[in-house]
Write an enzyme that holds these catalytic residues in place. Structure first.
Site, short mmCIF file in Angstrom:
data_model
loop_
_atom_site.label_atom_id
_atom_site.label_comp_id
_atom_site.label_asym_id
_atom_site.label_seq_id
_atom_site.Cartn_x
_atom_site.Cartn_y
_atom_site.Cartn_z
N GLY A 21 0.84 -1.18 0.00
CA GLY A 21 0.00 0.00 0.00
C GLY A 21 0.87 1.24 0.00
O GLY A 21 2.10 1.16 0.20
N TYR A 22 0.24 2.37 -0.19
CA TYR A 22 0.96 3.63 -0.31
C TYR A 22 0.50 4.62 0.75
O TYR A 22 -0.68 4.92 0.87
CB TYR A 22 0.76 4.21 -1.72
CG TYR A 22 1.48 3.36 -2.73
CD1 TYR A 22 2.80 3.64 -3.07
CD2 TYR A 22 0.88 2.24 -3.28
CE1 TYR A 22 3.48 2.83 -3.95
CE2 TYR A 22 1.56 1.42 -4.16
CZ TYR A 22 2.86 1.72 -4.49
OH TYR A 22 3.55 0.91 -5.35
N LEU A 23 1.47 5.12 1.50
CA LEU A 23 1.23 6.20 2.45
C LEU A 23 1.21 7.53 1.70
O LEU A 23 0.57 8.48 2.12
CB LEU A 23 2.29 6.22 3.54
CG LEU A 23 2.28 4.98 4.46
CD1 LEU A 23 3.56 4.92 5.28
CD2 LEU A 23 1.06 5.03 5.36
N LEU B 129 -3.36 4.59 1.87
CA LEU B 129 -4.46 5.02 1.02
C LEU B 129 -5.06 3.78 0.35
O LEU B 129 -4.32 2.93 -0.14
CB LEU B 129 -3.93 5.97 -0.07
CG LEU B 129 -3.27 7.25 0.44
CD1 LEU B 129 -2.41 7.87 -0.65
CD2 LEU B 129 -4.32 8.23 0.92
N ASN C 277 2.90 0.90 -9.92
CA ASN C 277 2.07 0.30 -8.88
C ASN C 277 1.30 1.36 -8.10
O ASN C 277 0.14 1.14 -7.74
CB ASN C 277 2.93 -0.55 -7.94
CG ASN C 277 3.27 -1.90 -8.52
OD1 ASN C 277 2.71 -2.90 -8.11
ND2 ASN C 277 4.19 -1.93 -9.47
#
Length: 156
Positions: A28-30, A80, A142
């Protein structure tokens, strides 16, 4: 400063699968700002925190740190939505180690092959299953697939 030089390609068929063993990655992406991304990944029992700079062709700054699995799980809950779920395979071809990502969930049936290189102009032998290059197409990052999954693209 670490630098990643990576070229990315679509995969034409399943002929690469012979003998390939995959492992599941959840990430996942912060932050998924185009100028920088901050990624959290679970890779088996390993947790990883990765910061990447803006791409300049096939190169970009990359910093990656191992973190405890429990920390990675907690960080993933702060990411997110949605998370990226994929299986990664490592395939050798003519002395080069290819990473092939088979995306699951909303990004299925996308399959992408990546090759890390020592320089942007390094030569390599193209495997017969290698398709069109998408290194410069940000839709295949990604971080962008997390924001706009492959299944929602109007045209592919």
């Amino acid at each position: 400063m670490g630098t990643e030089i990576e070229r990315k390609f679509l995969v034409l068929d399943d002929s690469w699968r012979d003998g390939a063993a995959g492992r599941r990655l959840v990430q996942g992406y912060l932050c998924r700002d185009p100028e920088r991304t901050v990624r959290v990944r679970l890779d088996g029992e390993r947790g990883l925190l990765t910061i990447k700079g803006q791409s300049q062709g096939a190169a970009r700054a990359e910093f990656e740190y191992e973190v405890p699995r429990a920390d990675a799980e907690a960080l993933l809950s702060m990411c997110l939505p949605p998370l990226i779920d994929k299986r990664r395979y490592e395939v050798e071809h003519e002395g080069a180690r290819w990473e092939i990502d088979e995306f699951l969930g909303d990004n299925a049936p996308l399959v992408v092959a990546e090759l890390e290189l020592a320089s942007e102009d390094a030569s390599f032998e193209r495997p017969p299953w290698l398709g069109r290059e998408v290194t410069d197409d940000p839709r295949y990052f990604n971080s962008q697939l997390a924001q706009t999954p492959y299944s929602r693209w109007p045209t592919r």
